[in-house]
Design an enzyme around this catalytic site. Sequence first.
Site: not given
Length: 589
Positions: A135, A197, A450, A531-532
């Site tokens: 992110y 995670d 990623h 949402y993010r």
Amino acid sequence: METIHTIQSKLADFKVDKAAHVEDAPTLEIDKTPLQLPPNTDLAKFRQFMIKVFATCGQENAYVVNSKEEHLKDGWYLEQSKTYDMHHLFSERTSFVASAVVCPCDVPQVQAIVRLANEFKIPIWPISIGRNIGYGGAAPRVTGSVVVDMGKNMNKVLNVDLDAASCLLEPGVTYTDLYNYLVEHKLEDKLWIDVPDLGGGSVLGNCLDRGVGYTPYGDHFMMHCGMEIVLPNGELVRTGMGAMPDPTRPGYDPSKPPHEQPGNDSWQLFNYGFGPYLDGIFTQSGLGIVTKLGMWLMPNPGGFEAYMVSFEKESDLEAAIEVIRPLRLQNLLPNVPTMRSIIMDAACLASRKELVSHQGRLTEEDYLKIGKKFDLGRWNFYGAVYGPDAIREVNLKVIKDAFLTIPGARFRLKEDLKEPSILHIRHNTLQGIPTYDELKWLDWIDNGVHLFFAPIARVSGEQAMKQFNISKAIVEEAGLDFIGTFTVGMREMHHIVSILFNSKDDSQRSRALNAIRKLIDICAANGWGEYRTHLALMDQIAGTYNFNNNSLMRLNESIKNAVDPNGIMAPGKSGIWPSCYDKEKWVLN
């Protein structure tokens, strides 16, 4: 990013302690020139600002980002960059780069930094630890901002209340830190934490980004209770019951500085207090720096059992989600369960080149071979039951019977599988024990980094199948492999698509960015919003929440301009630009 064998050796050798998430500042000289200056700031003004920063926090707790070789290193999860996005989307590495990093030691230093930012009109970008990988990590949205690293020095577990099953934390406390605290104080058999995670992220930071975990306490913002916040003007506030002084508390002394005053006895018990409820505006926003956060912990339920259900066909997703919905609504699935694609699981166990001999799109034969090797289905569902033996036995039977109505479905417990298996990893995660094993899926390809794409939809088999088909087609069209999971809340599901690409391949990087931009637009056309998201996509996604001519954005901008008139705190966060910025020049589309 290294191959899987190197990551495994790093994880084995890395000692997870306080040193794992701090970055020793080098010796600083005030004449260093940053790679990127803050907007509307010349070098002389920047140096004046930094002189005062050094005087406030000490030279050992601040540094100028002046060297590509030293400060723009990619690093890896446990040795992450604090200066830019180490999973960067632009090959030139000039976007989202900090001018300096400052690491306050206490609340008064945070307040002083905020006031200096106002004095010099220099933007700051607060982070907890900077492991928001996928992110944007620690990188600031506005290039040249000063990163305020809250986690290096402010990393204490301030309180654990056994009777109330709650805790009070500073920003630098990781899930692993909190778990270790419980172990060290012999509380781990009484209180559980909820973990995502990976265990290396900030508990506070994940909550403020509205992240999730996988026990019954998996909605992290729902499980928070009370905040202490430094506002953009430097003022300190406490929310909920924290706003009420409590003369009955030990150590109460109204002459003490506000940050040293003990919290109200109900601060971590009742979220709302009196009047408007404000905690939500400090999530995914630039309206304050949270210096303390209360979280609820899960009392030991008296027993636990993790399980998995595997499905033979890709198309089984629709039927499986239809089974999940009533079980989740009835709380027969009490935790936050996940439906994971086969490659999400396989990538944690081996690299692509170990399993597939060709480049290009994975074939049906490839999927069958991978499934057979690791005893996986095309989709693999992971859940858990909690409570005494008698309760778990009944619940497991209901769950098993429901899923086995789908032809070819297989239900397994941990003892049914050989190690290594994903169920053995999830067995820890689903009872709140932090792990780092799932970091290994980055090594599905060489130099793997990623982007996360995370749309929301109702818990519907039809919608899940439609989202999956759209996402897989666009990801594969970009020449990448589909890696995804559906994380199921009470009434909605997060579809987390991991767009994995080679950080040393500019073509893959460009294709990954184009793919996620296309996914955002197509999903918006279907009513699915994220949402993010990553820094580079915040403007685009904010633009999809455009009901009534963008009335929500106008409200957010009004609040931002009222609370932060100088626009110094995280400008551009979630696509919200203060009026002192020319929005048209800053928006990325």
